[in-house]
Motif scaffolding. Structure first.
Motif, PDB file in Angstrom:
ATOM      1  N   PHE A 327      36.125   6.720  21.807  1.00 21.66           N
ATOM      2  CA  PHE A 327      35.464   5.488  21.762  1.00 21.66           C
ATOM      3  C   PHE A 327      34.387   5.313  22.630  1.00 21.66           C
ATOM      4  N   ARG A 328      33.110   4.623  22.173  1.00 24.29           N
ATOM      5  CA  ARG A 328      31.951   4.176  23.135  1.00 24.29           C
ATOM      6  C   ARG A 328      31.747   5.197  24.282  1.00 24.29           C
ATOM      7  N   GLY A 337      28.840   9.115  19.595  1.00 25.89           N
ATOM      8  CA  GLY A 337      29.516   8.876  18.161  1.00 25.89           C
ATOM      9  C   GLY A 337      29.702   7.561  17.722  1.00 25.89           C
ATOM     10  N   GLN A 338      30.199   7.247  16.601  1.00 27.22           N
ATOM     11  CA  GLN A 338      30.344   5.952  16.292  1.00 27.22           C
ATOM     12  C   GLN A 338      32.059   5.884  15.924  1.00 27.22           C
ATOM     13  N   PHE A 339      32.988   5.613  16.809  1.00 21.54           N
ATOM     14  CA  PHE A 339      34.277   5.484  16.506  1.00 21.54           C
ATOM     15  C   PHE A 339      34.739   4.129  17.095  1.00 21.54           C
ATOM     16  N   ILE A 346      33.158   5.339  12.183  1.00 22.77           N
ATOM     17  CA  ILE A 346      32.612   4.113  11.421  1.00 22.77           C
ATOM     18  C   ILE A 346      31.190   4.657  11.084  1.00 22.77           C
ATOM     19  N   LYS A 347      30.945   5.389   9.972  1.00 26.94           N
ATOM     20  CA  LYS A 347      29.821   6.069   9.590  1.00 26.94           C
ATOM     21  C   LYS A 347      28.547   5.113   9.529  1.00 26.94           C
ATOM     22  N   ASP A 348      28.577   3.975   8.982  1.00 26.45           N
ATOM     23  CA  ASP A 348      27.541   3.092   8.820  1.00 26.45           C
ATOM     24  C   ASP A 348      27.009   2.469  10.240  1.00 26.45           C
ATOM     25  N   LYS A 349      25.870   2.611  10.621  1.00 28.94           N
ATOM     26  CA  LYS A 349      25.468   2.242  11.898  1.00 28.94           C
ATOM     27  C   LYS A 349      25.446   0.780  12.148  1.00 28.94           C
ATOM     28  N   TYR A 355      30.803  -3.756  14.995  1.00 27.92           N
ATOM     29  CA  TYR A 355      32.354  -3.663  15.621  1.00 27.92           C
ATOM     30  C   TYR A 355      32.294  -3.531  16.980  1.00 27.92           C
ATOM     31  N   LEU A 356      31.329  -3.018  17.506  1.00 28.81           N
ATOM     32  CA  LEU A 356      31.010  -3.168  19.164  1.00 28.81           C
ATOM     33  C   LEU A 356      30.833  -4.479  19.433  1.00 28.81           C
ATOM     34  N   ARG A 357      30.168  -5.338  18.799  1.00 28.30           N
ATOM     35  CA  ARG A 357      29.914  -6.584  19.129  1.00 28.30           C
ATOM     36  C   ARG A 357      31.186  -7.413  19.197  1.00 28.30           C
ATOM     37  N   ASP A 358      32.128  -7.169  18.254  1.00 22.19           N
ATOM     38  CA  ASP A 358      33.294  -7.688  17.984  1.00 22.19           C
ATOM     39  C   ASP A 358      34.555  -7.346  18.993  1.00 22.19           C
TER      40      ASP A 358
END
Ligand code: FE2
Ligand code: FE2
Length: 397
Positions: A327-328, A337-339, A346-349, A355-358
């Motif tokens: 993660f991050r 990576g996007q996890f 999480i494939k979609d940018k 997700y990060l904002r949340d």
């Protein structure tokens, strides 16, 4: 602030240290009263024989002249100033909280931790100034010139060297997450330097580690007191866990790092559990950072498990989740990576950014935390031990 002064002796450095304190606005009577000093354990405690790597069995190096090659000297210098950089940075990050401590105990914990971090910075500068000639003196000066960038945007001396040490510590949830998770990384780094072939560094580590124990303990206890205060929503606390654990994972460096490998081969920096490890030669030296990071990760997971028991005690159903190693991450195999915090990709940018904002503290979350903190009961009070304020530098062994 005078910055360009040339450092010739530790006294010159101490003058600069006081200017740095002034410059970052740390004008506290407790800091003025404290006797800053360098503390070295004795050879008898740390041992005189190199413990691992190619020089194992030789006598430890007591001066830089005894260090066999320039490459090894350069790496040692770097290990020393990187450690020092984190110590001063943390004070820059935390200093403003001194004005709004929820309880006297919190103010005490913060002031003591900042003072001890300054002593650790002093300690590393003593090693630099005393042992490393002109290049050590230059690095000791630079430690007082760089600034934690989110605490001092646009500072002329440049940023602190490692990611975590530039991030903002905006409130007390940050502070106790920081001390629980980032100071814990400090425990690991010092644990790796404790068996170093360079005796002054090895002899520095013991007193710093003994002081560090208070920082970690305050962090874990602070998070527990926040939970028992029963006001701060657990999903909000989770965001702070996400912020500090993910950046602390990065502090262990790249997977497959050649720097870590050479640091080991040269006997400068061991595994965190080096002294318990029997195998000093046949294990995979390419995975050293990963080894230490995994030990750290498991320790933090265990702390969260214990904190979850306290959440249960308050009658709440939520649980804190240990952020996944993927993660991050900004350093290592998972960098970029996007996890999510469970390790799912999480494939979609756009979805990942959302997700990060949340899942990271936002301005809205900070406002909410500030609102909750208006009533000091949001964090359980704690009795100050008698004579707590008389704390002194640790004794050496
Ligand atoms: Fe420290
Ligand atoms: Fe610390």
């Amino acid at each position: 602030m005078m910055i360009s002064k040339r450092i010739r002796t530790m006294d010159d450095w101490v003058d600069m240290f006081h200017s740095w304190q002034e410059d970052i606005g740390l004008d506290l009577p407790e800091v003025k009263k404290y006797q800053f000093t360098e503390l070295y354990d004795t050879d008898a405690t740390t041992g005189t024989e190199i413990e691992f790597g190619d020089f194992a069995g030789n006598k430890k190096w007591n001066s830089v002249l005894e260090v066999p090659t320039q490459n090894i000297r350069d790496t040692l210098l770097q290990l020393t100033y990187v450690q020092g950089d984190t110590e001063f940075a943390s004070v820059e990050q935390q200093r403003l909280l001194v004005n709004n401590a929820p309880h006297e105990y919190d103010r005490y914990a913060l002031v003591r931790i900042m003072i001890e971090e300054m002593r650790h910075g002093w300690q590393m500068c003593d090693v630099l100034v005393r042992y490393f000639g002109d290049s050590g003196k230059v690095e000791a000066r630079k430690l007082l010139e760089r600034r934690a960038s989110e605490a001092f945007p646009g500072s002329k001396g440049g940023k602190r060297l490692l990611g975590s040490f530039n991030q903002a510590v905006n409130n007390w949830v940050d502070f106790y997450s920081y001390t629980c998770f980032v100071d814990r990384d400090g425990k690991y780094q010092l644990g790796m330097l404790a068996p170093s072939a360079f005796a002054p560094l090895a002899r520095s580590a013991g007193p710093m580690l003994r002081e560090e124990a208070f920082h970690l303990g305050s962090g874990q206890d602070g998070l527990k007191r926040i939970i028992l205060g029963n006001r701060l929503p657990i999903p909000l606390l989770q965001k702070y866990v996400n912020k500090w654990v993910s950046t602390a994972h990065d502090l262990f460096g790249k997977d497959g790092s050649s720097t870590a490998e050479w640091g080991y081969v040269w006997g400068l920096k061991g595994r965190f559990d080096e002294r318990e490890q029997k195998d000093k030669t046949n294990f995979d030296r390419k995975t050293l950072n990963d080894h230490n990071r995994t030990l750290y990760h498991n320790e933090v997971a265990e702390i969260l498990r214990k904190l979850n028991i306290h959440i249960e005690e308050t009658g709440r159903k939520e649980k804190l989740v240990m952020p996944h190693l993927k993660f991050r991450r900004e350093i290592g195999d998972w960098a970029g990576g996007q996890f999510d915090i469970h390790g799912n990709e999480i494939k979609d940018k756009a979805a990942y950014d959302q997700y990060l904002r949340d899942n990271m503290p936002s301005e809205h979350d900070e406002a909410k935390a500030a609102d909750i903190a208006k009533d000091n009961a949001w964090i359980q009070d704690k009795k100050l031990p008698p004579n707590a304020w008389d704390f002194k530098p640790m004794t050496t062994r």
